[in-house]
Design a protein around this motif. Structure first.
Motif, short mmCIF file in Angstrom:
data_model
loop_
_atom_site.label_atom_id
_atom_site.label_comp_id
_atom_site.label_asym_id
_atom_site.label_seq_id
_atom_site.Cartn_x
_atom_site.Cartn_y
_atom_site.Cartn_z
N LYS A 232 0.79 -1.04 -0.04
CA LYS A 232 -0.20 -0.11 0.13
C LYS A 232 0.89 1.42 -0.07
CE LYS A 232 -4.06 -1.88 2.17
NZ LYS A 232 -4.87 -1.86 3.46
N THR A 250 -4.29 8.47 -1.26
CA THR A 250 -4.26 7.40 -1.53
C THR A 250 -5.66 6.90 -1.82
OG1 THR A 250 -1.89 7.23 -0.85
CG2 THR A 250 -3.11 5.23 -1.67
N ASN A 255 -5.24 1.99 -5.17
CA ASN A 255 -3.64 2.38 -4.58
C ASN A 255 -3.21 3.49 -5.59
OD1 ASN A 255 -1.78 1.63 -2.65
ND2 ASN A 255 -0.69 0.62 -4.01
N ALA A 257 -2.46 7.62 -6.80
CA ALA A 257 -2.15 8.91 -5.91
C ALA A 257 -3.22 9.73 -6.42
CB ALA A 257 -0.70 9.28 -6.21
N VAL A 279 6.83 8.54 -3.13
CA VAL A 279 5.72 7.32 -2.58
C VAL A 279 6.81 6.33 -1.92
CG1 VAL A 279 6.18 5.96 -4.67
CG2 VAL A 279 4.20 5.55 -3.30
#
Length: 737
Positions: A232, A250, A255, A257, A279
């Motif tokens: 994740k 998120t 998953n 952005a 990330v």
């Protein structure tokens, strides 16, 4: 089996027990004449490992010359059972990237042959690994414990391995029996792979002044196990968001952005914004044994801002202007100014008032400047913290508008003299003064310290004293009657601005001002003024009278004590042996040994006695009379008593005796007393004087340890030579002759 009794008898043999007459039946039999025992069929040791039989020897008529003979039949083991794994399919878990020698699990096998023999000595071996390269696992041949052989287990390359195992008895020798089984090993995921963006850079655009709108979604890839903290993603804006216009989050389902604008962007200020975004995973990175720690993956996002006609701009939202307190009506002040973002000017804008609580100003529609409609007063109730607010709206030709606030900050002007309440009350029962607290509506720079001045007429009855520059004490020069009194006073502030005040002072008979019930009319009608006793004055008079009675009563009841001067009695024996009472009363005797004194004589001025009775002095002198039964010695036995005074003579001082007189008087009488004590068989005379003490122990070789032992010799009395003669007489008396 054989019996020695067969030499004398004809013996028949028989057996019994499990395998004969018990389950399993007929497995063994015996020839009754020879005693030979036979087995009728094969026996499985795993079913019956031994049999306990009893053999019997009897004659034809049933006589048993022998006791029953126990026969234990042990079954020898044959390697007829193949070992097998306890579980045909076993699953073990082990983390990826673990070190060499990490324990994976243990396999166990069962062999039904006899324990602790070569038939059950098992050996384990891995026949095959699937996939077979490289060889990651090994097994201990005796214990069956499987361990890792390399540190290169990678779940992302292969997440499951299968092992084909063999177990063989006879210590693993080729002729031993064997069987096989399967073991599955699953690799547990570790966060050893960093997430990364699918693209190295992104470009997006947004209109200015738009907020709470998603402008970009970015996908990431992670080789770790999906839907776990190891995969994740957690996104962070590293650069470009100094004004906090953007927020990134998120999407829990994809998953991805999600980039969002949370504060409006201004096209006129900047045309584009470049963001640097990184990330990571929710879980921390786990450094693999054969690799480096993963690093954060980053990407850049270029946000282009699109222009739009958003109308006038009120910037800043609050504008402050300075003004002076007391500005008259008709005065023009600088107003609020708005701008058109496209032209960066205020041309074509129109202004209106939205808020003006006391209607102080008029606004110019074209310029936004203000004109006063009233005199500006800082002390107005609409002014908070020296500020007066005016709300203004600016509109363009298309009707688009913005709103701003104009804050008029008023500088204080000394236009309010100090003033005071019109009436104060002085309660005579509480205090004879009043505290004056003037109020100045101007600011602190135009307020205290205050000056207080009385006119000539008021100063005859009153005095005023300033305290801490803010208050004053108004005090009476003399006790005034209960009435209303006008006091003319002038109060000045620090800059001399003053006003005259006529203060009404009410002098009242009360404890608190709220208790005063006096009216101006009723007081002025009382002529001439009378003295009125209040309840507290009456109470004081009653208490004073009670106190006076207590003092008089105390004076009559107090008596004087005669102080008796104490003195020590003179030593009539001149430091010789004198009679002294004991600490406690003696035992009761049959006849009176101590007689009351017949005559008294003064020894000292304080009437203290020569002798002491019970440790306390008495005021009369006692004359000691010595008899045969007590302290009084009667020389004529029933005649007159002979005392020291009779021997010494009447004319001499009765309180003084020489040592010779004392000795000549006491020596023969003490000797006679001692003799009588020794001759009396009933010990009548010795009950109060002569005491027989027991020895420390009966039959002691050492004798008594007392100081007055029964000794015939004079040895041990040498210390008496160093004492005065009077002590020798006492010592001789203590020795039993």
């Amino acid at each position: 089996i054989q019996s020695d009794a067969a030499q004398n008898y004809t013996i028949f043999y028989s057996i019994s027990g499990p395998g004969v007459d018990k389950e399993p039946f007929n497995l063994f039999f015996i020839e009754k004449d020879t005693g030979d025992i036979y087995c009728t069929r094969s026996i499985d040791r795993e079913q019956y490992d031994q049999f306990l039989l009893y053999g019997y020897a009897t004659t034809a008529d049933g006589y048993a010359p022998e006791y029953p003979l126990p026969l234990l039949m042990r079954i020898e083991d044959d390697n007829d059972n193949t070992p097998y794994f306890e579980y045909q399919k076993t699953v073990f878990n082990v983390p990826e990237n673990c070190r060499s020698g990490t324990s994976v699990g243990q396999v166990t096998a069962i062999d039904l042959d006899e324990p602790d023999t070569l038939h059950t000595r098992l050996k384990y071996k891995i026949l095959q690994q699937i996939p077979d390269h490289p060889k990651h696992f090994s097994i201990h041949p005796d214990t069956g414990v499987i361990t890792t052989a390399t540190p290169f287990l990678d779940r992302e390359k292969c997440d499951t391995y299968e092992l084909i195992m063999e177990v063989r008895d006879m210590g693993g020798q080729p002729f031993g029996l064997f069987s096989t089984g399967r073991v599955t090993i699953s690799l547990l995921d570790q966060n050893d792979n960093a997430p990364y963006f699918t693209e190295t850079s992104y470009v997006t655009e947004v209109e200015e002044n738009r907020i709470n709108v998603d402008i970009l979604r970015m996908k990431v890839h992670d080789d770790d196990l999906p839907n776990t903290p190891h995969s994740k993603a957690v996104f962070t804006i590293l650069q470009g968001n100094e004004h906090e216009n953007f927020k990134i989050s998120t999407d829990p389902n994809t998953n991805e952005a999600v980039l969002c604008v949370v504060k409006p962007l201004n096209y006129e200020a900047t045309r584009q914004v470049v963001l640097k975004i990184g990330v990571l995973n929710e879980a921390q990175f786990a450094k693999a044994a054969n690799s480096q720690t993963p690093a954060m993956c980053t990407t850049t996002v270029t946000v282009k801002i699109k222009d739009r006609d958003e109308g006038p701009e009120c910037n800043p939202a609050v504008k402050v202007i300075q003004s002076t307190d007391g500005v008259p009506a008709g005065q023009e002040l600088l107003g609020y100014k708005a701008l058109d973002p496209e032209t960066r000017s205020g041309e074509g804008l129109r202004y209106k008032k939205l808020g003006d609580e006391d209607n102080w100003f008029e606004i110019n529609e074209h310029t936004g400047d203000l004109t006063t409609l009233k005199k500006l007063d800082r002390e107005s109730k609409f002014v908070k913290n020296n500020q007066y607010n005016v709300s203004v709206i600016a509109m363009d030709a298309a009707g688009r508008s913005c709103t701003g606030t104009l804050v008029v900050h008023l500088e204080d002007y000394n236009d309010h003299p100090p003033h005071i309440d019109k009436e104060v009350t002085i309660c005579q029962q509480d205090k004879d003064y009043a505290v004056l607290q003037p109020i100045d509506e101007d600011g602190p720079e135009n307020g205290p310290p205050f000056q207080f001045l009385l006119d000539n007429a008021s100063s005859r009855l009153w005095t005023v004293e300033a305290k801490d520059g803010k208050t004053a004490i108004l005090r009476q020069r003399q006790n005034l009657d209960y009435d209303y009194y006008p006091v003319v006073m002038q109060i000045k502030d620090r800059h001399g601005l003053a006003a005259k005040h006529v203060l009404t002072v009410k002098v009242c008979d009360c404890i608190a001002p709220s208790d005063c019930r006096m009216t101006e009319k009723s007081v002025r009608d009382v002529q001439p003024p009378k003295v009125i006793l209040g309840k507290w004055a009456i109470l004081a008079m009653v208490l004073g009278a009670a106190l006076l009675l207590c003092v008089l009563f105390t004076c009559f009841c107090v008596t004087t004590k005669k102080v008796v001067k104490k003195c020590f009695p003179e030593d009539v024996a001149q430091q010789n042996l004198i009679v002294s009472n004991t600490e406690g009363p003696g035992e009761e005797v049959m006849e009176a040994n101590i007689r009351l004194p017949m005559q008294t004589s003064n020894i000292c001025d304080t009437s203290m006695s020569v002798g002491t009775l019970g440790g306390q002095g008495i005021k009369t002198q006692q004359s000691f009379e010595m008899t045969k039964g007590g302290y009084t010695l009667d020389s004529n036995k029933g005649g007159g008593h002979q005392t020291l005074e009779s021997i010494k003579g009447v004319g001499q001082d009765p309180g003084r005796y020489t040592y010779t007189d004392w000795q000549s008087f006491t020596q023969p009488r003490l000797g006679e007393k001692v003799y009588l004590c020794g001759q009396d068989e009933e010990h009548k005379h010795s009950e109060d004087y002569v005491r027989a003490y027991n020895y420390e122990g009966k039959g002691s070789l050492a004798g008594s340890v007392g100081c007055c032992s029964d000794r015939q010799e004079e040895e041990g009395l040498e210390f008496l030579d160093h004492l005065e003669p009077k002590f020798r007489t006492l010592a001789k008396t203590c020795v039993n002759k």
